[in-house]
Design a protein around this motif. Structure first.
Motif, PDB file in Angstrom:
ATOM      1  N   GLY A 124       0.842  -1.097  -0.100  1.00 39.63           N
ATOM      2  CA  GLY A 124       0.289  -0.013  -0.190  1.00 39.63           C
ATOM      3  C   GLY A 124       0.811   1.264   0.073  1.00 39.63           C
ATOM      4  O   GLY A 124       0.333   2.286  -0.311  1.00 39.63           O
ATOM      5  N   ALA A 125       2.169   1.004   0.305  1.00 39.13           N
ATOM      6  CA  ALA A 125       3.000   2.414   0.653  1.00 39.13           C
ATOM      7  C   ALA A 125       3.329   2.859  -0.691  1.00 39.13           C
ATOM      8  O   ALA A 125       3.425   4.009  -1.126  1.00 39.13           O
ATOM      9  N   PHE A 126       3.369   1.782  -1.767  1.00 35.62           N
ATOM     10  CA  PHE A 126       3.686   2.532  -3.327  1.00 35.62           C
ATOM     11  C   PHE A 126       2.544   3.096  -3.799  1.00 35.62           C
ATOM     12  O   PHE A 126       2.695   4.217  -4.583  1.00 35.62           O
ATOM     13  N   LYS A 127       1.464   2.510  -3.707  1.00 32.68           N
ATOM     14  CA  LYS A 127       0.096   2.989  -4.218  1.00 32.68           C
ATOM     15  C   LYS A 127      -0.174   4.402  -3.418  1.00 32.68           C
ATOM     16  O   LYS A 127      -0.656   5.300  -4.125  1.00 32.68           O
ATOM     17  N   LYS A 128       0.051   4.556  -2.097  1.00 31.89           N
ATOM     18  CA  LYS A 128      -0.363   6.000  -1.510  1.00 31.89           C
ATOM     19  C   LYS A 128       0.721   6.756  -1.868  1.00 31.89           C
ATOM     20  O   LYS A 128       0.188   7.844  -2.045  1.00 31.89           O
ATOM     21  N   GLN A 129       1.921   6.553  -2.455  1.00 29.41           N
ATOM     22  CA  GLN A 129       2.713   7.406  -2.746  1.00 29.41           C
ATOM     23  C   GLN A 129       2.494   8.080  -4.176  1.00 29.41           C
ATOM     24  O   GLN A 129       2.342   9.122  -4.401  1.00 29.41           O
ATOM     25  N   SER A 130       2.046   7.091  -5.112  1.00 26.90           N
ATOM     26  CA  SER A 130       1.251   7.465  -6.287  1.00 26.90           C
ATOM     27  C   SER A 130       0.215   8.374  -6.430  1.00 26.90           C
ATOM     28  O   SER A 130       0.079   9.393  -7.016  1.00 26.90           O
ATOM     29  N   CYS A 131      -0.668   8.124  -5.369  1.00 33.67           N
ATOM     30  CA  CYS A 131      -1.879   8.671  -5.387  1.00 33.67           C
ATOM     31  C   CYS A 131      -1.619  10.029  -4.704  1.00 33.67           C
ATOM     32  O   CYS A 131      -2.336  11.193  -5.142  1.00 33.67           O
ATOM     33  N   ALA A 132      -0.723  10.311  -4.002  1.00 34.75           N
ATOM     34  CA  ALA A 132      -0.156  11.457  -3.412  1.00 34.75           C
ATOM     35  C   ALA A 132       0.548  12.364  -4.503  1.00 34.75           C
ATOM     36  O   ALA A 132      -0.024  13.682  -4.632  1.00 34.75           O
ATOM     37  N   TYR A 133       1.174  11.866  -5.434  1.00 35.59           N
ATOM     38  CA  TYR A 133       1.781  12.621  -6.424  1.00 35.59           C
ATOM     39  C   TYR A 133       0.717  13.187  -7.421  1.00 35.59           C
ATOM     40  O   TYR A 133       0.649  14.153  -7.776  1.00 35.59           O
ATOM     41  N   MET A 134      -0.611  12.146  -7.643  1.00 29.40           N
ATOM     42  CA  MET A 134      -1.484  12.651  -8.442  1.00 29.40           C
ATOM     43  C   MET A 134      -2.387  13.670  -7.951  1.00 29.40           C
ATOM     44  O   MET A 134      -2.698  14.809  -8.547  1.00 29.40           O
TER      45      MET A 134
END
Length: 150
Positions: A124-134
């Motif tokens: 989930g950490a990787f998905k969370k980071q991508s979501c934050a960038y978006m």
């Protein structure tokens, strides 16, 4: 590990692409971004290779970015190669009937070494980071909010 995210940006696609495809804007929507150094190929086009540097906490992370498809305004695909992590990212920009833009980001991560464990334990950490960038890009594009102001 694979996942797809999307976000609607309340701007016409040409304005979204103008902001997205401007190297000077990265620092405003990617927290931790330090620098980008062009290494080879035609800058900003398919085949171009750059070294990106990010500061994550007390660590500095370097990665090699390769543009694998430059077909804006429709799509922009890249790979990112960092220590023990390889990320394939496909970005699609769709004009919506309401005049807004839908940004779809497909991500695939491949891990080696210690990062295999991190990917397994904390996917989930990787998905969370991508979501934050978006979300940070959306705030920058729509309202001019910069992560540098936080």
């Amino acid at each position: 590990m694979e996942y797809t995210l999307d976000i609607e940006i309340k701007l016409p696609r040409n304005q979204v692409i103008e902001k997205f495809n401007n190297e000077e804007n990265i620092k405003h929507w990617q927290k931790g971004f330090v620098s980008m150094e062009h290494l080879s190929g035609i800058k900003g086009k398919t085949g171009a290779i750059s070294k990106l540097t990010y500061k994550m906490g007390k660590r500095e992370i370097e990665m090699i970015e390769t543009i694998t498809l430059f077909d804006l305004p429709e799509s922009f695909h890249l790979t990112f190669d960092a220590k023990n992590v390889y990320n394939i990212q496909e970005n699609y920009f769709e004009e919506l009937s309401n005049g807004n833009t839908k940004w779809v980001s497909k991500n695939e991560f491949k891990f080696n070494g210690f990062m295999k464990l991190m990917g397994f334990l904390m996917p989930g950490a990787f998905k969370k980071q991508s979501c934050a960038y978006m979300e940070d890009f959306k705030a920058f594009a729509e309202e001019g909010k910069s992560v540098l102001d936080n």
